[in-house]
Design an enzyme around this catalytic site. Structure first.
Site, PDB file in Angstrom:
ATOM      1  N   SER A  12       0.855  -1.181   0.000  1.00 29.19           N
ATOM      2  CA  SER A  12       0.000   0.000   0.000  1.00 29.19           C
ATOM      3  C   SER A  12       0.893   1.233   0.000  1.00 29.19           C
ATOM      4  O   SER A  12       1.702   1.388  -0.914  1.00 29.19           O
ATOM      5  CB  SER A  12      -0.935  -0.077   1.212  1.00 29.19           C
ATOM      6  OG  SER A  12      -1.791   1.011   1.247  1.00 29.19           O
ATOM      7  N   HIS A  39      -2.683  -0.912  -3.285  1.00 28.69           N
ATOM      8  CA  HIS A  39      -3.695   0.146  -3.155  1.00 28.69           C
ATOM      9  C   HIS A  39      -3.118   1.421  -3.741  1.00 28.69           C
ATOM     10  O   HIS A  39      -2.109   1.912  -3.259  1.00 28.69           O
ATOM     11  CB  HIS A  39      -4.012   0.440  -1.685  1.00 28.69           C
ATOM     12  CG  HIS A  39      -4.385  -0.773  -0.893  1.00 28.69           C
ATOM     13  ND1 HIS A  39      -4.129  -0.880   0.446  1.00 28.69           N
ATOM     14  CD2 HIS A  39      -5.004  -1.914  -1.239  1.00 28.69           C
ATOM     15  CE1 HIS A  39      -4.573  -2.046   0.897  1.00 28.69           C
ATOM     16  NE2 HIS A  39      -5.102  -2.692  -0.117  1.00 28.69           N
ATOM     17  N   ASP A 132      -4.240  -4.438   5.962  1.00 24.87           N
ATOM     18  CA  ASP A 132      -4.710  -5.364   4.925  1.00 24.87           C
ATOM     19  C   ASP A 132      -3.566  -6.338   4.615  1.00 24.87           C
ATOM     20  O   ASP A 132      -2.402  -5.947   4.613  1.00 24.87           O
ATOM     21  CB  ASP A 132      -5.094  -4.559   3.668  1.00 24.87           C
ATOM     22  CG  ASP A 132      -5.790  -5.424   2.622  1.00 24.87           C
ATOM     23  OD1 ASP A 132      -6.297  -6.512   2.974  1.00 24.87           O
ATOM     24  OD2 ASP A 132      -5.837  -5.011   1.444  1.00 24.87           O
TER      25      ASP A 132
END
Ligand SMILES: C[S@@+](CC[C@H](N)C(=O)[O-])C[C@H]1O[C@@H](n2cnc3c(N)ncnc32)[C@H](O)[C@@H]1O
Lengths: 189, 279
Positions: A12, A39, A132
């Protein structure tokens, strides 16, 4: 020893830089699919695909719905959808609720990939500012897969690798610049 | 074989034998995730416990359908799609005295209202009839109410402008507390009803079918069958609009559709330019 059949990578915040360091180090003869969930927050992943494609040693494409997870190709998850690997090793997408505030979610990719490749899977969790991927890593290790977590000290954002280590532990915790070499070692005959 | 995978197969059998719902051709990875989610929401210990309730508990199947359905949507999601419908498809629809539109898998109805607004602004609404279907009755009820959380709707005004809307989205709703309620005049020509794409038949001659992000949950076989159903529902020259990341290259039935805008997944049935089949 298990033969390694696929690599999944999650990241991310700081992920673009990390991928730009990692992907060029992969051996072009690497005979397995590489699937990346990063992401980006942007609506279109094309920019990321182009940026990564410039320096990677393998072709970089957006993962296409229903297409097979081709070996020797780096597949990037599209924005706004969860990317999953089906038991027949083809990709599928969903717009299910966000998981860990994210869509695509690393957990979803890792869990379905673990279901598809079992102990043939290698999962890599890199830099990121949320957790995540931690649950996904648990699933990967539970299925007998090999888990690599970026050494949090070398991560631009350490929340993600720390959460991964805490939830699942790892088979290897490596500085960013050592990860590609380990992947080559694990996958090349 | 993994025990949970066996339980999942039994779940699919129970849905089919006991309730007539066929999930056998849903893509397994997401189906499994949905069912695992159901286990959590209903505090069941395992899928087997769900199976038992499915067989014995009156009304439980409705809750299961609600859990398997994914009524996640937005108004004007992917604005360029709606802009292109307005610019390229509406001018053709305008040549029909009556326009039938089928929105399949309408979820909470956000796209129904999006379409209604654009039709209104194009002066086509009066002669349009929109059939909005889904297999989840609870979602259909929400869709018919047209009430959404303000928090959810934050991005919709911008989407609407990017889609080529000519007013302000707020002209079409009233805002109360944490909710917005869409003007009920927008549904004067909308019919909401239950239709299952797996088992139900063609019910109208459509000029445009909008079915975005529904077939992504289906196997290749079921995707192909559903595309056949759409082809049979469409008038010659009728349009089909799918989600922007859907791939119909593996479907033989897709050969009947020509690209209107490939990137936006807008197709036209029949005519020249049938798609080559990639295998
Ligand atoms: C993700 S939503 C799509 C919403 C909207 N079209 C969009 O793209 O924003 C998927 C919808 O398809 C519906 N659906 C799934 N399987 C179906 C079936 N067999 N028949 C009819 N509707 C179905 C679900 O209930 C859900 O409301």
């Amino acid at each position: 020893m298990t033969t390694r059949q696929a690599i999944v990578i999650g990241c991310s915040a700081g992920g673009l830089t990390a991928l730009q360091c990692l992907l060029p180090g992969l051996d072009p003869r690497l005979g397995v699919p590489v699937v990346v969930c990063c992401h980006t927050g942007s609506a279109d992943v094309t920019i990321l695909v182009n940026l990564l494609g410039r320096h990677a040693s393998l072709p970089v494409v957006e993962a296409a719905e229903r297409a097979p997870a081709d070996p020797g190709v780096i597949h990037i998850a599209p924005s706004g959808y969860h990317l999953m690997v089906e038991p027949n090793l083809h990709f599928s997408l969903s717009v299910d609720e966000k998981v860990a505030y994210s869509r695509p979610s690393i957990d979803v990719l890792f869990e379905t990939a673990a279901d598809a490749w079992h102990d043939g899977l290698i999962a890599v969790l890199l830099t990121g500012a949320n957790s995540d991927g931690a649950q996904g890593l648990v699933a990967v290790r539970h299925a007998g897969g090999y888990a690599i977590v970026q050494d949090p000290l070398t991560a631009e954002a350490d929340v993600m690798p720390l959460a991964g280590l805490e939830a699942a532990g790892a088979d290897a915790c490596l500085p960013l610049d050592a990860i590609a070499a380990r992947l080559n070692e694990l996958c090349l005959p | 074989m993994d025990v949970e995978d066996i339980e999942l197969q039994l779940f699919v059998r129970a849905m089919q034998l006991r309730h007539g719902y066929d999930f056998s051709e849903y893509a397994p990875a997401s189906l499994k995730r949905r069912v695992q989610q159901l286990v959590r929401t209903h505090d069941a210990g395992s899928i087997s416990e769900l199976n038992s309730r499915l067989l014995h508990e009156e009304g439980f199947v409705t809750r299961v359908i609600e859990g398997l359905s994914v009524p996640v949507s937005e108004m004007f999601r992917d604005p360029p799609v709606f802009r292109t419908l307005r610019d390229k498809v509406f001018p053709v629809l305008a040549s029909y005295p009556e326009i039938n539109i089928w929105q399949a898998g309408c979820a909470h109805g956000q796209e129904v209202y999006s379409l209604a607004i654009l039709l209104e602004e194009a002066g086509l609404y009066e002669r349009s009839r929109i059939y909005a279907t889904d297999f989840n009755d609870a979602a259909l009820a929400v869709a018919a109410d047209g009430i959404y959380a303000t928090r959810e709707a934050r991005d919709w005004s911008r989407n609407y402008i990017e889609a080529g809307g000519s007013h302000s989205l707020s002209d079409y709703y009233s805002a109360r507390y944490d909710f917005i309620k869409l003007d009920k005049r927008l549904r004067r020509n909308v019919t909401f009803f239950n239709h299952n794409l797996v088992t139900d038949e063609v019910f109208c001659e459509a000029h445009l079918i909008l079915c975005r992000n529904v077939l992504i949950y289906f196997s290749n076989t079921l995707q192909d069958r559903t595309l056949g159903l759409f082809r049979d529902s469409l008038v010659r020259g009728g349009f089909l609009c799918l989600g922007t990341r859907e791939n119909i290259d593996f479907s033989p039935a897709a050969a009947g559709f020509a690209d209107v805008d490939h990137a936006l997944r807008i197709y036209q049935v029949g005519g020249a330019g049938a798609r080559p089949l990639v295998r």
